[in-house]
Design a protein around this motif. Structure first.
Motif, PDB file in Angstrom:
ATOM      1  N   UNK A 119       1.008  -1.325   0.084  1.00  0.00           N
ATOM      2  CA  UNK A 119      -0.035  -0.120   0.883  1.00  0.00           C
ATOM      3  C   UNK A 119       0.854   1.741  -0.374  1.00  0.00           C
ATOM      4  N   UNK A 120       0.912   2.025  -0.942  1.00  0.00           N
ATOM      5  CA  UNK A 120       1.543   3.333  -0.934  1.00  0.00           C
ATOM      6  C   UNK A 120       1.533   4.187  -0.441  1.00  0.00           C
ATOM      7  N   UNK A 121       0.301   4.218   0.195  1.00  0.00           N
ATOM      8  CA  UNK A 121       0.428   5.303   1.553  1.00  0.00           C
ATOM      9  C   UNK A 121       1.174   4.696   2.568  1.00  0.00           C
ATOM     10  N   UNK A 122       1.291   3.718   3.078  1.00  0.00           N
ATOM     11  CA  UNK A 122       1.844   3.436   4.318  1.00  0.00           C
ATOM     12  C   UNK A 122       3.494   2.906   3.699  1.00  0.00           C
ATOM     13  N   UNK A 123       3.793   3.265   2.327  1.00  0.00           N
ATOM     14  CA  UNK A 123       5.334   3.574   2.360  1.00  0.00           C
ATOM     15  C   UNK A 123       5.330   4.563   2.639  1.00  0.00           C
ATOM     16  N   UNK A 124       4.940   5.617   1.872  1.00  0.00           N
ATOM     17  CA  UNK A 124       5.346   7.134   2.304  1.00  0.00           C
ATOM     18  C   UNK A 124       6.137   7.363   3.418  1.00  0.00           C
ATOM     19  N   UNK A 125       4.665   7.137   5.056  1.00  0.00           N
ATOM     20  CA  UNK A 125       4.891   7.622   6.176  1.00  0.00           C
ATOM     21  C   UNK A 125       5.628   5.731   6.600  1.00  0.00           C
ATOM     22  N   UNK A 126       5.836   5.354   6.229  1.00  0.00           N
ATOM     23  CA  UNK A 126       6.810   4.136   6.787  1.00  0.00           C
ATOM     24  C   UNK A 126       6.063   3.666   7.518  1.00  0.00           C
ATOM     25  N   UNK A 127       4.934   3.285   7.494  1.00  0.00           N
ATOM     26  CA  UNK A 127       4.792   1.811   8.650  1.00  0.00           C
ATOM     27  C   UNK A 127       4.527   1.026   7.722  1.00  0.00           C
ATOM     28  N   UNK A 128       4.410  -0.623   8.527  1.00  0.00           N
ATOM     29  CA  UNK A 128       4.014  -1.498   8.306  1.00  0.00           C
ATOM     30  C   UNK A 128       2.985  -2.073   7.885  1.00  0.00           C
ATOM     31  N   UNK A 129       2.176  -2.625   7.301  1.00  0.00           N
ATOM     32  CA  UNK A 129       0.889  -2.657   6.448  1.00  0.00           C
ATOM     33  C   UNK A 129      -0.081  -3.677   7.766  1.00  0.00           C
TER      34      UNK A 129
ATOM     35  N   UNK B  22      -8.334   1.658  16.687  1.00  0.00           N
ATOM     36  CA  UNK B  22      -8.845   3.360  16.381  1.00  0.00           C
ATOM     37  C   UNK B  22     -10.179   3.196  15.909  1.00  0.00           C
ATOM     38  N   UNK B  23     -10.677   1.570  15.292  1.00  0.00           N
ATOM     39  CA  UNK B  23     -12.179   1.716  14.776  1.00  0.00           C
ATOM     40  C   UNK B  23     -13.600   1.322  15.904  1.00  0.00           C
TER      41      UNK B  23
ATOM     42  N   UNK C 203     -18.772  19.022  21.181  1.00  0.00           N
ATOM     43  CA  UNK C 203     -18.480  19.408  20.131  1.00  0.00           C
ATOM     44  C   UNK C 203     -17.059  18.874  20.242  1.00  0.00           C
ATOM     45  N   UNK C 204     -16.384  18.699  21.620  1.00  0.00           N
ATOM     46  CA  UNK C 204     -15.042  18.148  21.875  1.00  0.00           C
ATOM     47  C   UNK C 204     -15.107  16.782  21.550  1.00  0.00           C
ATOM     48  N   UNK C 205     -15.548  15.912  21.740  1.00  0.00           N
ATOM     49  CA  UNK C 205     -15.833  14.532  21.011  1.00  0.00           C
ATOM     50  C   UNK C 205     -16.093  14.381  20.069  1.00  0.00           C
ATOM     51  N   UNK C 206     -16.836  15.544  19.573  1.00  0.00           N
ATOM     52  CA  UNK C 206     -16.982  15.509  17.687  1.00  0.00           C
ATOM     53  C   UNK C 206     -16.115  15.876  16.365  1.00  0.00           C
ATOM     54  N   UNK C 207     -14.633  16.617  17.408  1.00  0.00           N
ATOM     55  CA  UNK C 207     -13.383  17.016  16.723  1.00  0.00           C
ATOM     56  C   UNK C 207     -12.750  15.725  17.339  1.00  0.00           C
ATOM     57  N   UNK C 208     -12.859  15.220  18.009  1.00  0.00           N
ATOM     58  CA  UNK C 208     -12.005  13.941  18.282  1.00  0.00           C
ATOM     59  C   UNK C 208     -12.341  12.546  17.424  1.00  0.00           C
ATOM     60  N   UNK C 209     -13.782  12.242  17.193  1.00  0.00           N
ATOM     61  CA  UNK C 209     -14.169  11.687  16.164  1.00  0.00           C
ATOM     62  C   UNK C 209     -13.598  11.812  14.867  1.00  0.00           C
ATOM     63  N   UNK C 210     -13.543  13.071  14.314  1.00  0.00           N
ATOM     64  CA  UNK C 210     -13.092  13.375  13.171  1.00  0.00           C
ATOM     65  C   UNK C 210     -11.738  13.282  13.073  1.00  0.00           C
ATOM     66  N   UNK C 211     -10.861  13.113  14.052  1.00  0.00           N
ATOM     67  CA  UNK C 211      -9.616  13.287  14.388  1.00  0.00           C
ATOM     68  C   UNK C 211      -9.399  11.271  14.279  1.00  0.00           C
ATOM     69  N   UNK C 212      -9.842  10.871  14.426  1.00  0.00           N
ATOM     70  CA  UNK C 212      -9.767   8.908  14.367  1.00  0.00           C
ATOM     71  C   UNK C 212      -9.722   8.613  13.754  1.00  0.00           C
ATOM     72  N   UNK C 213     -10.940   8.909  12.634  1.00  0.00           N
ATOM     73  CA  UNK C 213     -11.977   8.588  11.200  1.00  0.00           C
ATOM     74  C   UNK C 213     -10.493   8.917  10.540  1.00  0.00           C
ATOM     75  N   UNK C 214     -10.262   9.826  10.761  1.00  0.00           N
ATOM     76  CA  UNK C 214      -9.283  10.434   9.512  1.00  0.00           C
ATOM     77  C   UNK C 214      -7.714   9.698   9.813  1.00  0.00           C
TER      78      UNK C 214
ATOM     79  N   UNK D  69      -7.721   6.825  10.811  1.00  0.00           N
ATOM     80  CA  UNK D  69      -7.753   4.811  10.203  1.00  0.00           C
ATOM     81  C   UNK D  69      -7.344   5.438   8.858  1.00  0.00           C
ATOM     82  N   UNK D  70      -7.966   6.021   8.402  1.00  0.00           N
ATOM     83  CA  UNK D  70      -7.517   6.669   6.960  1.00  0.00           C
ATOM     84  C   UNK D  70      -6.393   7.057   6.693  1.00  0.00           C
TER      85      UNK D  70
END
Length: 158
Positions: free
Chosen positions: A1-11, A21-22, A59-70, A72-73
């Motif tokens: 997976x190219x994205x993981x190669x760019x950021x240097x993490x094992x798939x 995280x899910x 409001x804080x929880x909603x921000x964290x929900x978005x950050x966690x989902x991002x 994961x992506x």
């Protein structure tokens, strides 16, 4: 997976982190909806104070929900996105018909206890995987939520 190669993490390690995280995402979604309910339904002498605090919290929880989902992506996986899935995957349970201030705050503290524990576990796994991004995110959440838990516990007089 190219994205993981760019950021240097094992798939495989990224996939394992994404699963955890899910699970965290599911807990945050149920936590969020519970706090929305407290905000809408709070009654009593502390209405104004708690109504505002619950809004700040969701409001804080909603921000964290978005950050966690991002995150994961970023790890090359897909975030859960159905409430039926969240309910099955969450340790935090839906709370219905709670409108008394102390009960609402107590339930919020129970939810923080759950997410802090999950975040500490994710942070350990992220450290082992060399995933500084996820580890730092969890560290930021833990530090902030420990202070919030102290303040809410003090509010209850415990």
């Amino acid at each position: 997976m190219k994205q993981l190669q760019v950021i240097g993490l094992d798939e495989k390690k990224a996939e394992n982190l994404s699963e955890r995280l899910n699970e965290l995402l599911a807990n945050y979604q149920i936590f969020y909806m519970n706090v929305r309910g407290y905000h809408w339904n709070i009654k009593g002498q502390q209405f104004f104070e708690l109504h505002a605090k619950f809004e700040e919290t969701y409001d804080d929880l909603l921000m964290k929900i978005d950050e966690i989902a991002e995150r994961i992506l970023t790890l090359g996986q897909r975030p859960m996105h159905a409430y039926s899935t969240y309910i099955k995957a969450s340790e935090i349970e839906e709370v219905k018909d709670v409108h008394e201030g102390r009960a609402c705050v107590g339930n919020i503290l129970d939810s923080y206890q759950t997410v802090i524990r999950l975040q500490r576990d994710i942070q350990r796994v992220a450290d082992d995987a060399g995933d500084e991004g996820t580890s730092a995110l969890m560290s930021d959440y833990i530090r902030e939520q420990e202070k919030t838990a102290w303040m809410l516990t003090s509010y209850l007089g415990d």
